[in-house]
Design an enzyme around this catalytic site. Structure first.
Site, PDB file in Angstrom:
ATOM      1  N   SER A  55       0.844  -1.204   0.000  1.00 56.68           N
ATOM      2  CA  SER A  55       0.000   0.000   0.000  1.00 56.68           C
ATOM      3  C   SER A  55       0.875   1.248   0.000  1.00 56.68           C
ATOM      4  O   SER A  55       0.520   2.259  -0.607  1.00 56.68           O
ATOM      5  CB  SER A  55      -0.947   0.001   1.200  1.00 56.68           C
ATOM      6  OG  SER A  55      -0.221  -0.103   2.407  1.00 56.68           O
ATOM      7  N   THR A  56       2.011   1.183   0.661  1.00 55.83           N
ATOM      8  CA  THR A  56       2.972   2.295   0.578  1.00 55.83           C
ATOM      9  C   THR A  56       4.385   1.797   0.258  1.00 55.83           C
ATOM     10  O   THR A  56       5.227   2.598  -0.116  1.00 55.83           O
ATOM     11  CB  THR A  56       3.011   3.101   1.903  1.00 55.83           C
ATOM     12  OG1 THR A  56       3.210   2.181   2.982  1.00 55.83           O
ATOM     13  CG2 THR A  56       1.725   3.860   2.136  1.00 55.83           C
ATOM     14  N   ALA A  75       2.618  -0.627   9.002  1.00 55.54           N
ATOM     15  CA  ALA A  75       1.692   0.295   9.664  1.00 55.54           C
ATOM     16  C   ALA A  75       1.408   1.497   8.788  1.00 55.54           C
ATOM     17  O   ALA A  75       2.199   1.847   7.910  1.00 55.54           O
ATOM     18  CB  ALA A  75       2.276   0.769  10.989  1.00 55.54           C
ATOM     19  N   SER A  89       7.149   4.207  18.400  1.00 55.45           N
ATOM     20  CA  SER A  89       7.448   5.578  17.947  1.00 55.45           C
ATOM     21  C   SER A  89       7.600   6.534  19.117  1.00 55.45           C
ATOM     22  O   SER A  89       6.956   6.364  20.163  1.00 55.45           O
ATOM     23  CB  SER A  89       6.293   6.057  17.060  1.00 55.45           C
ATOM     24  OG  SER A  89       6.409   7.421  16.789  1.00 55.45           O
ATOM     25  N   TYR A 115      -2.188   8.359  15.462  1.00 47.23           N
ATOM     26  CA  TYR A 115      -1.039   7.520  15.104  1.00 47.23           C
ATOM     27  C   TYR A 115      -0.263   7.102  16.356  1.00 47.23           C
ATOM     28  O   TYR A 115      -0.011   5.912  16.591  1.00 47.23           O
ATOM     29  CB  TYR A 115      -0.126   8.285  14.127  1.00 47.23           C
ATOM     30  CG  TYR A 115       1.218   7.648  13.965  1.00 47.23           C
ATOM     31  CD1 TYR A 115       1.355   6.447  13.281  1.00 47.23           C
ATOM     32  CD2 TYR A 115       2.362   8.228  14.521  1.00 47.23           C
ATOM     33  CE1 TYR A 115       2.589   5.834  13.148  1.00 47.23           C
ATOM     34  CE2 TYR A 115       3.600   7.636  14.390  1.00 47.23           C
ATOM     35  CZ  TYR A 115       3.707   6.439  13.703  1.00 47.23           C
ATOM     36  OH  TYR A 115       4.929   5.841  13.589  1.00 47.23           O
ATOM     37  N   LYS A 143       0.263   3.268  18.258  1.00 45.36           N
ATOM     38  CA  LYS A 143       1.569   2.668  18.596  1.00 45.36           C
ATOM     39  C   LYS A 143       1.648   2.343  20.092  1.00 45.36           C
ATOM     40  O   LYS A 143       2.151   1.289  20.492  1.00 45.36           O
ATOM     41  CB  LYS A 143       2.703   3.621  18.200  1.00 45.36           C
ATOM     42  CG  LYS A 143       2.867   3.779  16.685  1.00 45.36           C
ATOM     43  CD  LYS A 143       3.511   2.557  16.067  1.00 45.36           C
ATOM     44  CE  LYS A 143       3.633   2.639  14.563  1.00 45.36           C
ATOM     45  NZ  LYS A 143       4.287   1.474  13.963  1.00 45.36           N
ATOM     46  N   LEU A 168      10.988  16.307   6.634  1.00 48.98           N
ATOM     47  CA  LEU A 168      11.828  17.479   6.389  1.00 48.98           C
ATOM     48  C   LEU A 168      13.004  17.207   5.448  1.00 48.98           C
ATOM     49  O   LEU A 168      13.193  17.945   4.468  1.00 48.98           O
ATOM     50  CB  LEU A 168      12.334  18.009   7.742  1.00 48.98           C
ATOM     51  CG  LEU A 168      13.234  19.222   7.680  1.00 48.98           C
ATOM     52  CD1 LEU A 168      12.512  20.411   7.058  1.00 48.98           C
ATOM     53  CD2 LEU A 168      13.734  19.589   9.086  1.00 48.98           C
ATOM     54  N   ARG A 193       2.767  23.880  12.146  1.00 48.16           N
ATOM     55  CA  ARG A 193       1.952  22.740  11.736  1.00 48.16           C
ATOM     56  C   ARG A 193       1.263  22.219  12.998  1.00 48.16           C
ATOM     57  O   ARG A 193       1.946  21.912  13.987  1.00 48.16           O
ATOM     58  CB  ARG A 193       2.868  21.667  11.134  1.00 48.16           C
ATOM     59  CG  ARG A 193       2.139  20.449  10.612  1.00 48.16           C
ATOM     60  CD  ARG A 193       3.062  19.543   9.809  1.00 48.16           C
ATOM     61  NE  ARG A 193       4.089  18.895  10.632  1.00 48.16           N
ATOM     62  CZ  ARG A 193       4.972  18.013  10.169  1.00 48.16           C
ATOM     63  NH1 ARG A 193       4.970  17.685   8.884  1.00 48.16           N
ATOM     64  NH2 ARG A 193       5.874  17.480  10.961  1.00 48.16           N
ATOM     65  N   GLY A 250      -0.041  20.332  16.062  1.00 46.53           N
ATOM     66  CA  GLY A 250       0.373  19.087  16.717  1.00 46.53           C
ATOM     67  C   GLY A 250       1.872  18.910  16.859  1.00 46.53           C
ATOM     68  O   GLY A 250       2.310  17.922  17.457  1.00 46.53           O
ATOM     69  N   ASP A 251       2.684  19.823  16.302  1.00 49.87           N
ATOM     70  CA  ASP A 251       4.138  19.659  16.403  1.00 49.87           C
ATOM     71  C   ASP A 251       4.648  20.140  17.767  1.00 49.87           C
ATOM     72  O   ASP A 251       4.550  21.317  18.086  1.00 49.87           O
ATOM     73  CB  ASP A 251       4.847  20.495  15.322  1.00 49.87           C
ATOM     74  CG  ASP A 251       5.006  19.752  14.020  1.00 49.87           C
ATOM     75  OD1 ASP A 251       4.846  18.520  14.007  1.00 49.87           O
ATOM     76  OD2 ASP A 251       5.311  20.415  13.004  1.00 49.87           O
TER      77      ASP A 251
END
Ligand code: UDP
Length: 320
Positions: A34-35, A73, A115, A139, A143, A186, A277, A279-280
């Site tokens: 899928s990715t 995932a 993570s 996400y 985890k 990044l 952004r 949530g950072d």
């Protein structure tokens, strides 16, 4: 060991697979593509295109697996906030299917890619493994849920389990680098600016409480991550669930990373200062003292290596 690598066609999974092969383990990759990319699976490694819902067809008692490395995932923080049900289904549902299949086949050893997102906004930096876990994204919550599942599976059913909490994975190894359809990270974005695929880089927030106002992260070379999987796979004992942070212990701001990209590539990287952004967190830096003490792991590669290795693989790919 014979190891099933779930998610072994992805960025980190393919590097882990290549490292297993180099260390004379037998790897079998399971990935639904899928990715991931089929051509990221190293030559000579068996590949099964399958989702985790069908993992029991591969992970049979007769197949002779000794261990699983689980990296399959959904991994985009932003998407997890838009489609939480997808993340719970794929990440937590997938892990449940995998643990059921492992129990049925009597495969009792796992290394799981957790993570730094399990911690959320840290109260104390560098972050140790017993820090408070309050994820700020779905996400991160998936985890953390899987980490809890592994704790129970080890306690009740004697699984030997390791959760590796990666900080910011970067770089390339064995000719394998990051190749996401939607790139959000990044260093790959800065390199896209260098190669002309993108005009400029947006700096997400310049008013954080950090020395230059931009976010600080702990970047860790994918080859160092892979080494940690192999080391911990060998030493974890039945009934244990070990949790380890994987970082370099050094923090770099967005401007530091852009400067490194300019320096390594010799190209300008035009930037545009933009809003934060959502949530950072301002600063995420790992303490990896626990894994250093337990198994002698430490990051070997610095930011310059990460940028130059990623750049080398990217330019080789563009030439082909
Ligand atoms: N970042 C940025 N511009 C971009 C992509 C990322 O300023 O185009 C910042 C982002 O806000 C974060 C850092 O770079 O502070 C690392 O982001 P990345 O998405 O690579 O990893 P994350 O820390 O979100 O896992």
């Amino acid at each position: 060991m014979k190891v099933l690598v779930a998610g072994g066609a992805g960025y980190i999974g393919s590097v882990v697979t290549a490292a297993l092969v180099q260390a004379d383990h037998e790897a079998v990759v399971l990935d639904d593509l899928s990715t991931g990319h089929r051509d990221a699976v190293p030559d000579g490694v068996s590949f099964v295109e399958s989702s985790l819902s069908d993992v029991s067809k591969v992970l049979t008692r007769d197949a002779g697996f000794d261990a699983v490395i689980h990296l399959a995932a959904k991994s985009l923080v932003g998407e997890s906030e838009q489609r939480p049900e997808l993340y719970w289904r794929e990440n937590v549902g997938g892990a449940m299917d995998l643990l059921d299949a492992m129990r049925a086949a009597d495969v009792r050893r796992i290394v799981f890619s957790s993570s730094s997102a399990t911690y959320g906004n840290p109260e104390v930096v560098p972050i140790e493994e017993d820090a408070r876990t309050e994820p700020t994204s779905v996400y991160g919550a998936t985890k953390l849920t899987i980490d809890h599942m592994l704790t129970g599976e080890a306690r009740v059913h004697g699984l030997a389990a390791v959760s590796l909490r990666y900080f910011n994975a970067a770089g390339a190894a064995y000719g394998l680098g990051e190749r996401h359809a939607t790139e959000t990270h990044l260093i790959p974005i800065a390199l896209q600016v260098v190669t002309g695929a993108r005009e400029k880089l947006s700096v997400y927030g310049t008013d954080y409480p950090t020395p230059d106002g931009t976010c600080i992260r702990d970047y860790i070379h994918v080859a160092d991550l892979a080494a940690a999987h192999l080391l911990t796979l060998e030493v974890v004992q039945p009934g244990e669930h070990r949790i380890y942070n994987l970082g370099s212990g050094s923090g770099y701001s967005v401007r530091d990373v852009v400067a490194a990209v300019r320096e390594v590539t010799g190209h300008p990287v035009p930037v545009e200062d933009g809003p934060r952004r959502p949530g950072d967190p301002a600063k995420l830096v790992a303490s990896s003292a626990r894994i250093a003490q337990d198994v002698g792991w430490a990051a070997r590669h610095g930011l310059t290596d990460m940028v130059s290795d990623a750049y080398e693989v990217l330019t080789a790919r563009l030439l082909n």
